[in-house]
Design an enzyme around this catalytic site. Structure first.
Site, PDB file in Angstrom:
ATOM      1  N   LEU A 175       0.810  -1.209   0.000  1.00  0.00           N
ATOM      2  CA  LEU A 175       0.000   0.000   0.000  1.00  0.00           C
ATOM      3  C   LEU A 175       0.851   1.270   0.000  1.00  0.00           C
ATOM      4  O   LEU A 175       1.913   1.325   0.606  1.00  0.00           O
ATOM      5  CB  LEU A 175      -0.925   0.011   1.219  1.00  0.00           C
ATOM      6  N   HIS A 176       0.343   2.289  -0.696  1.00  0.00           N
ATOM      7  CA  HIS A 176       0.983   3.599  -0.739  1.00  0.00           C
ATOM      8  C   HIS A 176      -0.105   4.661  -0.615  1.00  0.00           C
ATOM      9  O   HIS A 176      -1.288   4.346  -0.413  1.00  0.00           O
ATOM     10  CB  HIS A 176       1.802   3.769  -2.023  1.00  0.00           C
ATOM     11  N   GLY A 227      -1.588   6.414  -2.714  1.00  0.00           N
ATOM     12  CA  GLY A 227      -2.684   6.267  -3.664  1.00  0.00           C
ATOM     13  C   GLY A 227      -3.791   5.395  -3.110  1.00  0.00           C
ATOM     14  O   GLY A 227      -4.985   5.742  -3.186  1.00  0.00           O
ATOM     15  N   HIS A 228      -3.420   4.241  -2.535  1.00  0.00           N
ATOM     16  CA  HIS A 228      -4.415   3.371  -1.912  1.00  0.00           C
ATOM     17  C   HIS A 228      -5.100   4.082  -0.743  1.00  0.00           C
ATOM     18  O   HIS A 228      -6.320   3.994  -0.574  1.00  0.00           O
ATOM     19  CB  HIS A 228      -3.755   2.091  -1.381  1.00  0.00           C
ATOM     20  N   SER A 281       2.678   4.093  -7.624  1.00  0.00           N
ATOM     21  CA  SER A 281       2.444   2.699  -7.995  1.00  0.00           C
ATOM     22  C   SER A 281       3.267   1.817  -7.076  1.00  0.00           C
ATOM     23  O   SER A 281       4.378   2.190  -6.680  1.00  0.00           O
ATOM     24  CB  SER A 281       2.858   2.451  -9.454  1.00  0.00           C
ATOM     25  N   SER A 282       2.719   0.647  -6.736  1.00  0.00           N
ATOM     26  CA  SER A 282       3.486  -0.308  -5.935  1.00  0.00           C
ATOM     27  C   SER A 282       4.752  -0.746  -6.656  1.00  0.00           C
ATOM     28  O   SER A 282       5.743  -1.120  -6.025  1.00  0.00           O
ATOM     29  CB  SER A 282       2.619  -1.526  -5.606  1.00  0.00           C
ATOM     30  N   GLY A 341      -8.722   3.810  -8.452  1.00  0.00           N
ATOM     31  CA  GLY A 341      -7.943   4.965  -8.871  1.00  0.00           C
ATOM     32  C   GLY A 341      -7.999   5.161 -10.375  1.00  0.00           C
ATOM     33  O   GLY A 341      -8.085   4.192 -11.146  1.00  0.00           O
ATOM     34  N   LYS A 387      -5.578   6.128 -12.184  1.00  0.00           N
ATOM     35  CA  LYS A 387      -4.314   5.807 -12.838  1.00  0.00           C
ATOM     36  C   LYS A 387      -4.495   4.600 -13.751  1.00  0.00           C
ATOM     37  O   LYS A 387      -4.002   4.575 -14.872  1.00  0.00           O
ATOM     38  CB  LYS A 387      -3.210   5.531 -11.819  1.00  0.00           C
ATOM     39  N   ASP A 388      -5.213   3.592 -13.266  1.00  0.00           N
ATOM     40  CA  ASP A 388      -5.574   2.434 -14.091  1.00  0.00           C
ATOM     41  C   ASP A 388      -6.895   2.756 -14.774  1.00  0.00           C
ATOM     42  O   ASP A 388      -7.941   2.159 -14.461  1.00  0.00           O
ATOM     43  CB  ASP A 388      -5.686   1.176 -13.245  1.00  0.00           C
TER      44      ASP A 388
END
Length: 290
Positions: free
Chosen positions: A33-34, A36-37, A185-186, A147, A149-150
């Site tokens: 997790l980062h 973004g999550h 991103s991971s 998100g 991003k995807d």
């Protein structure tokens, strides 16, 4: 925070929560997790009474030569982050409970998945839609958060929910970036310092495109040529562009010219940087150029 491992237990938790009149927001993740999550979780907390997060590295969305075995996993660290965000429940199934012996059922969304990332990752979105549908069946959320991003994934999931008459809302959330513009991103942790600098070409190129598209005197061909020239001038041997596409934000149809188009365009990119595949996108509102 309740940690749940079994399918029947998450179903029981969901049924009990709904009997109490609670709404459920769901954030599916593959862990590592980062921010973004965490931004998805914070959005979910604003929209739902309870928030459940899944952690599952889904094998069916990885190709035979992709990074399933190497994909970063740190459940202990993830759980600490989720507890700090005051998540209500975490669902951590294992592969055997999601895909038991003799598993044969998959979900495919046609047409939307044969372009952009789907063109180079056959079967990827079949794996995504299947596992997400299984999570929806188990958790029965009122809302689920993804998100942007995807972006292709977001469009595909929305179409699956629409076509299968699933009773939930899909919420798309903004891309979260690092201070220099790199989309979180991971997989960013795979990058060396030199590769990370090359990875910034995605956000820099998209920023250039966004600025150029504000000039309505420029054609799409002129903008595309300028973007490709920028990439050729600044990329090194460890950067390989996979695609740079202008698509209709609603249906992912490729846009070849701006004349006659009115609405939202998604400009999407993917590139291989060293051994790491990165994606990014921006959205631009376009008035009718006719």
């Amino acid at each position: 925070m309740k940690i749940i491992y079994a399918n029947e237990e998450i179903k029981k938790w969901s049924r009990s929560s709904k009997k109490e009149g609670k709404t459920i927001g769901f954030v599916p993740t593959m862990g590592a997790l980062h921010e973004g999550h965490l931004s998805l979780i914070r959005n979910a907390k604003k929209r739902a009474d309870l928030v459940v997060v899944s952690i599952f590295v889904n094998p069916t969305q990885f190709g035979p030569h992709e990074d399933f075995e190497l994909y970063p996993r740190d459940t202990e660290k993830d759980l600490k982050a989720l507890e700090a965000e005051q998540v209500d429940a975490v669902f951590i199934p294992d592969e055997s409970s999601m895909y038991g012996e003799g598993y044969r059922t998959y979900i495919e969304v046609e047409h939307l998945t044969d372009k952009l990332c789907g063109a180079s990752r056959p079967g990827h979105f079949r794996g995504v839609t299947t596992v997400v549908a299984k999570f929806f069946n188990l958790i029965q959320p009122n809302t689920a958060f993804f998100g942007r991003k995807d972006y292709q994934q977001l469009v595909v999931i929305r179409k699956m929910v629409e076509d299968l008459n699933m009773d939930l809302e899909i919420v798309g959330c903004p891309i979260i970036r690092e201070h220099d513009g790199l989309a979180l991103s991971s997989r960013n942790r795979y990058l060396s310092m030199e590769e990370r600098n090359q990875g910034l070409l995605l956000s820099k190129t998209l920023k250039l495109i966004s600025k150029m598209m504000q000039n309505q005197a420029l054609s799409l061909l002129e903008v595309r040529d300028a973007a490709m020239n920028f990439l050729m001038k600044n990329s090194k041997d460890n950067f390989a562009l996979e695609y740079l596409e202008w698509v209709n934000a609603d249906n992912l149809e490729r846009i070849e010219q701006l004349e006659g188009f009115q609405g939202t365009i998604t400009i999407a990119m993917a590139a291989q940087v060293g051994k790491t595949r990165l994606i990014d996108n921006i959205q631009v509102e376009v008035e009718d150029h006719a």
